[in-house]
Motif scaffolding. Structure first.
Motif, PDB file in Angstrom:
ATOM      1  N   SER A   1       0.824  -1.217   0.000  1.00  0.00           N
ATOM      2  CA  SER A   1       0.000   0.000   0.000  1.00  0.00           C
ATOM      3  C   SER A   1       0.856   1.264   0.000  1.00  0.00           C
ATOM      4  CB  SER A   1      -0.930   0.014   1.225  1.00  0.00           C
ATOM      5  OG  SER A   1      -0.169   0.014   2.424  1.00  0.00           O
ATOM      6  N   ASN A   2       2.175   1.100   0.070  1.00  0.00           N
ATOM      7  CA  ASN A   2       3.083   2.249   0.083  1.00  0.00           C
ATOM      8  C   ASN A   2       3.699   2.509  -1.281  1.00  0.00           C
ATOM      9  OD1 ASN A   2       2.741   2.688   2.877  1.00  0.00           O
ATOM     10  ND2 ASN A   2       4.315   1.199   3.373  1.00  0.00           N
ATOM     11  N   VAL A   3       4.243   3.704  -1.438  1.00  0.00           N
ATOM     12  CA  VAL A   3       4.966   4.102  -2.650  1.00  0.00           C
ATOM     13  C   VAL A   3       6.377   4.508  -2.234  1.00  0.00           C
ATOM     14  CG1 VAL A   3       5.016   5.676  -4.617  1.00  0.00           C
ATOM     15  CG2 VAL A   3       2.835   4.941  -3.678  1.00  0.00           C
ATOM     16  N   ILE A   4       7.372   4.079  -2.992  1.00  0.00           N
ATOM     17  CA  ILE A   4       8.758   4.368  -2.646  1.00  0.00           C
ATOM     18  C   ILE A   4       9.382   5.273  -3.707  1.00  0.00           C
ATOM     19  CG2 ILE A   4      11.056   3.368  -2.281  1.00  0.00           C
ATOM     20  CD1 ILE A   4       9.706   0.887  -1.204  1.00  0.00           C
ATOM     21  N   TYR A   5      10.106   6.271  -3.231  1.00  0.00           N
ATOM     22  CA  TYR A   5      10.828   7.186  -4.120  1.00  0.00           C
ATOM     23  C   TYR A   5      12.265   7.332  -3.623  1.00  0.00           C
ATOM     24  CZ  TYR A   5      12.347  11.424  -6.514  1.00  0.00           C
ATOM     25  OH  TYR A   5      13.053  12.331  -7.263  1.00  0.00           O
ATOM     26  N   GLN A   6      13.214   7.219  -4.536  1.00  0.00           N
ATOM     27  CA  GLN A   6      14.626   7.411  -4.215  1.00  0.00           C
ATOM     28  C   GLN A   6      14.992   8.868  -4.475  1.00  0.00           C
ATOM     29  OE1 GLN A   6      16.859   5.087  -3.140  1.00  0.00           O
ATOM     30  NE2 GLN A   6      15.567   3.270  -3.256  1.00  0.00           N
TER      31      GLN A   6
ATOM     32  N   VAL B   1      14.931   7.593   5.829  1.00  0.00           N
ATOM     33  CA  VAL B   1      13.643   7.411   5.159  1.00  0.00           C
ATOM     34  C   VAL B   1      12.650   8.438   5.705  1.00  0.00           C
ATOM     35  CG1 VAL B   1      11.745   5.831   4.676  1.00  0.00           C
ATOM     36  CG2 VAL B   1      14.090   4.959   4.831  1.00  0.00           C
ATOM     37  N   LEU B   2      12.109   9.251   4.814  1.00  0.00           N
ATOM     38  CA  LEU B   2      11.112  10.259   5.176  1.00  0.00           C
ATOM     39  C   LEU B   2       9.736   9.771   4.727  1.00  0.00           C
ATOM     40  CD1 LEU B   2      13.128  13.350   3.903  1.00  0.00           C
ATOM     41  CD2 LEU B   2      13.095  12.419   6.215  1.00  0.00           C
ATOM     42  N   ARG B   3       8.732  10.082   5.519  1.00  0.00           N
ATOM     43  CA  ARG B   3       7.387   9.582   5.234  1.00  0.00           C
ATOM     44  C   ARG B   3       6.437  10.718   4.865  1.00  0.00           C
ATOM     45  NH1 ARG B   3       4.441   4.959   6.955  1.00  0.00           N
ATOM     46  NH2 ARG B   3       6.170   4.314   8.295  1.00  0.00           N
ATOM     47  N   LEU B   4       5.740  10.539   3.746  1.00  0.00           N
ATOM     48  CA  LEU B   4       4.656  11.449   3.356  1.00  0.00           C
ATOM     49  C   LEU B   4       3.340  10.721   3.630  1.00  0.00           C
ATOM     50  CD1 LEU B   4       6.067  12.824  -0.032  1.00  0.00           C
ATOM     51  CD2 LEU B   4       6.040  13.981   2.183  1.00  0.00           C
ATOM     52  N   LYS B   5       2.658  11.121   4.699  1.00  0.00           N
ATOM     53  CA  LYS B   5       1.449  10.418   5.131  1.00  0.00           C
ATOM     54  C   LYS B   5       0.336  10.513   4.093  1.00  0.00           C
ATOM     55  CE  LYS B   5       0.523   8.973   8.729  1.00  0.00           C
ATOM     56  NZ  LYS B   5       0.507   7.569   9.240  1.00  0.00           N
ATOM     57  N   GLY B   6      -0.316   9.369   3.865  1.00  0.00           N
ATOM     58  CA  GLY B   6      -1.496   9.335   3.012  1.00  0.00           C
ATOM     59  C   GLY B   6      -1.239   9.473   1.529  1.00  0.00           C
ATOM     60  N   LYS B   7       0.042   9.402   1.118  1.00  0.00           N
ATOM     61  CA  LYS B   7       0.360   9.547  -0.301  1.00  0.00           C
ATOM     62  C   LYS B   7       0.474   8.195  -1.015  1.00  0.00           C
ATOM     63  CE  LYS B   7       0.728  14.062  -0.602  1.00  0.00           C
ATOM     64  NZ  LYS B   7      -0.181  14.837  -1.478  1.00  0.00           N
ATOM     65  N   GLY B   8       0.103   7.123  -0.298  1.00  0.00           N
ATOM     66  CA  GLY B   8       0.148   5.796  -0.897  1.00  0.00           C
ATOM     67  C   GLY B   8      -1.219   5.356  -1.395  1.00  0.00           C
ATOM     68  N   PHE B   9      -1.444   4.047  -1.398  1.00  0.00           N
ATOM     69  CA  PHE B   9      -2.665   3.463  -1.945  1.00  0.00           C
ATOM     70  C   PHE B   9      -3.703   3.213  -0.849  1.00  0.00           C
ATOM     71  CE2 PHE B   9       0.556   2.565  -5.022  1.00  0.00           C
ATOM     72  CZ  PHE B   9      -0.094   2.615  -6.243  1.00  0.00           C
ATOM     73  N   PRO B  10      -4.980   3.415  -1.172  1.00  0.00           N
ATOM     74  CA  PRO B  10      -6.027   3.087  -0.204  1.00  0.00           C
ATOM     75  C   PRO B  10      -6.207   1.580  -0.120  1.00  0.00           C
ATOM     76  CG  PRO B  10      -7.026   3.743  -2.279  1.00  0.00           C
ATOM     77  CD  PRO B  10      -5.537   3.938  -2.433  1.00  0.00           C
TER      78      PRO B  10
ATOM     79  N   GLY C   1      -2.082   3.964   2.534  1.00  0.00           N
ATOM     80  CA  GLY C   1      -0.635   3.831   2.600  1.00  0.00           C
ATOM     81  C   GLY C   1       0.060   5.186   2.505  1.00  0.00           C
ATOM     82  N   ASP C   2       1.388   5.169   2.622  1.00  0.00           N
ATOM     83  CA  ASP C   2       2.195   6.389   2.609  1.00  0.00           C
ATOM     84  C   ASP C   2       3.207   6.344   1.469  1.00  0.00           C
ATOM     85  OD1 ASP C   2       0.914   7.118   5.025  1.00  0.00           O
ATOM     86  OD2 ASP C   2       2.395   5.975   6.181  1.00  0.00           O
ATOM     87  N   GLN C   3       3.843   7.473   1.235  1.00  0.00           N
ATOM     88  CA  GLN C   3       4.995   7.505   0.331  1.00  0.00           C
ATOM     89  C   GLN C   3       6.260   7.570   1.172  1.00  0.00           C
ATOM     90  OE1 GLN C   3       4.836   9.824  -3.248  1.00  0.00           O
ATOM     91  NE2 GLN C   3       6.996  10.345  -3.180  1.00  0.00           N
ATOM     92  N   LEU C   4       7.154   6.637   0.919  1.00  0.00           N
ATOM     93  CA  LEU C   4       8.421   6.587   1.641  1.00  0.00           C
ATOM     94  C   LEU C   4       9.522   7.150   0.746  1.00  0.00           C
ATOM     95  CD1 LEU C   4       8.105   3.000   3.169  1.00  0.00           C
ATOM     96  CD2 LEU C   4       7.275   5.179   4.073  1.00  0.00           C
ATOM     97  N   VAL C   5      10.179   8.180   1.231  1.00  0.00           N
ATOM     98  CA  VAL C   5      11.242   8.836   0.469  1.00  0.00           C
ATOM     99  C   VAL C   5      12.588   8.387   1.049  1.00  0.00           C
ATOM    100  CG1 VAL C   5      12.232  11.035  -0.262  1.00  0.00           C
ATOM    101  CG2 VAL C   5       9.745  10.813   0.018  1.00  0.00           C
ATOM    102  N   GLN C   6      13.315   7.596   0.277  1.00  0.00           N
ATOM    103  CA  GLN C   6      14.611   7.073   0.723  1.00  0.00           C
ATOM    104  C   GLN C   6      15.719   8.009   0.229  1.00  0.00           C
ATOM    105  OE1 GLN C   6      14.711   3.101  -0.853  1.00  0.00           O
ATOM    106  NE2 GLN C   6      13.269   2.306   0.673  1.00  0.00           N
ATOM    107  N   VAL C   7      16.457   8.580   1.168  1.00  0.00           N
ATOM    108  CA  VAL C   7      17.491   9.559   0.835  1.00  0.00           C
ATOM    109  C   VAL C   7      18.778   8.856   0.397  1.00  0.00           C
ATOM    110  CG1 VAL C   7      18.951  11.418   1.721  1.00  0.00           C
ATOM    111  CG2 VAL C   7      16.540  11.283   2.405  1.00  0.00           C
TER     112      VAL C   7
END
Length: 267
Positions: free
Chosen positions: A161-166, A202-211, A219-225
């Motif tokens: 349910s999450n989205v990952i961005y590098q 890892v930074l989290r953007l709440k609610g930016k993932g999939f329902p 889900g959330d978007q996880l931003v991996q630095v």
């Protein structure tokens, strides 16, 4: 998932056979899979030809089954079996157009709108009743089965349910901090990078993932630095870094949490 509704067919008697289901593939972007979408689809299905006429089956008299009574030493024994003339439908075709097959059906191009709910995933099958091929002798249509196929995103990767961005930062951005923009499934989001941010954070953007498809949670978007290390340096740059390498602030601290420790904290 299973959807009720669709196009209604005629009433079905107990001895009528349903038509076959039809499977189609539907490519969806991650944004469409997150938010849900309505898509027009075209496919071929078998429908009853105009002008088909039926008559009661002479063998079973419309019952669809043949009943036989046998005399045994225990007395009479009755058995029933599907009529092999009408295949259990109780009636046979008396006349049909030349282009129709032996069941009175013809292939037809069909177009409909399919409603995809938010939260579907790659490989998921959605069943819509009544949009498949018609059955013989006026049998109810089968189902339309939609197989979801994910179209790869240019920047984002789905993980449940999450989205990952590098997110790649320069050394100076990581050390000094920065204001950056990151892509999301709904556009851009601003992100403040704190000074001294480490690679692997890892930074989290709440609610930016999939329902959740069942309606519970998002889900959330996880931003991996990631920190970019240059592969080529000028003489001046080498001199600057050489002067800094012995500084206490540039010496790694072995007590810092590892990437895996940070991921454990995140979840």
């Amino acid at each position: 998932g299973s959807f009720s509704g669709g196009q209604g067919g005629r009433g079905r008697a107990s001895n009528q056979r349903s038509g076959s289901s039809i499977r189609i593939r539907l490519k969806l972007s991650l944004t469409e899979m997150k938010n849900g979408v309505e898509k027009k689809v075209k496919y071929r299905r078998m429908v009853e030809a105009e002008g088909v006429k039926y008559a009661e089956c002479k063998m079973c008299k419309g019952a669809g089954t043949i009943r036989r009574v046998q005399n045994t030493f225990l007395g009479q024994m009755a058995t029933s079996a599907t009529c092999n003339v009408c295949q259990g439908m109780g009636r046979t075709i008396s006349s049909k157009p030349r282009e129709a097959n032996e069941q009175g059906l013809i292939p037809t191009e069909f177009e409909t709108t399919v409603k995809i709910p938010g939260g579907v995933a790659d490989g998921m099958q959605l069943s819509i009743s009544g949009l498949g091929s018609y059955g013989p002798a006026g049998g109810h249509p089968g189902d339309l089965i939609v197989l979801v196929e994910e179209v790869e995103h240019e920047d984002l990767v789905r993980d449940g349910s999450n989205v990952i961005y590098q997110l790649w930062l320069s050394f100076s951005e990581a050390a000094l901090g920065a204001d950056v923009e990151v892509p999301t499934l709904d556009g851009k989001a601003k992100l403040k990078i704190a000074a001294g941010t480490q690679a692997g954070k890892v930074l989290r953007l709440k609610g930016k993932g999939f329902p959740n498809l069942n309606g519970y949670g998002q889900g959330d978007q996880l931003v991996q630095v990631q920190v970019y290390v240059p592969t080529k340096l000028s003489s001046e740059e080498k001199d600057i870094l050489t002067k800094l390498q012995d500084s206490k602030n540039f010496t790694p601290d072995s007590k810092d949490k590892t990437f895996f420790d940070k991921m454990k904290d995140l979840f």
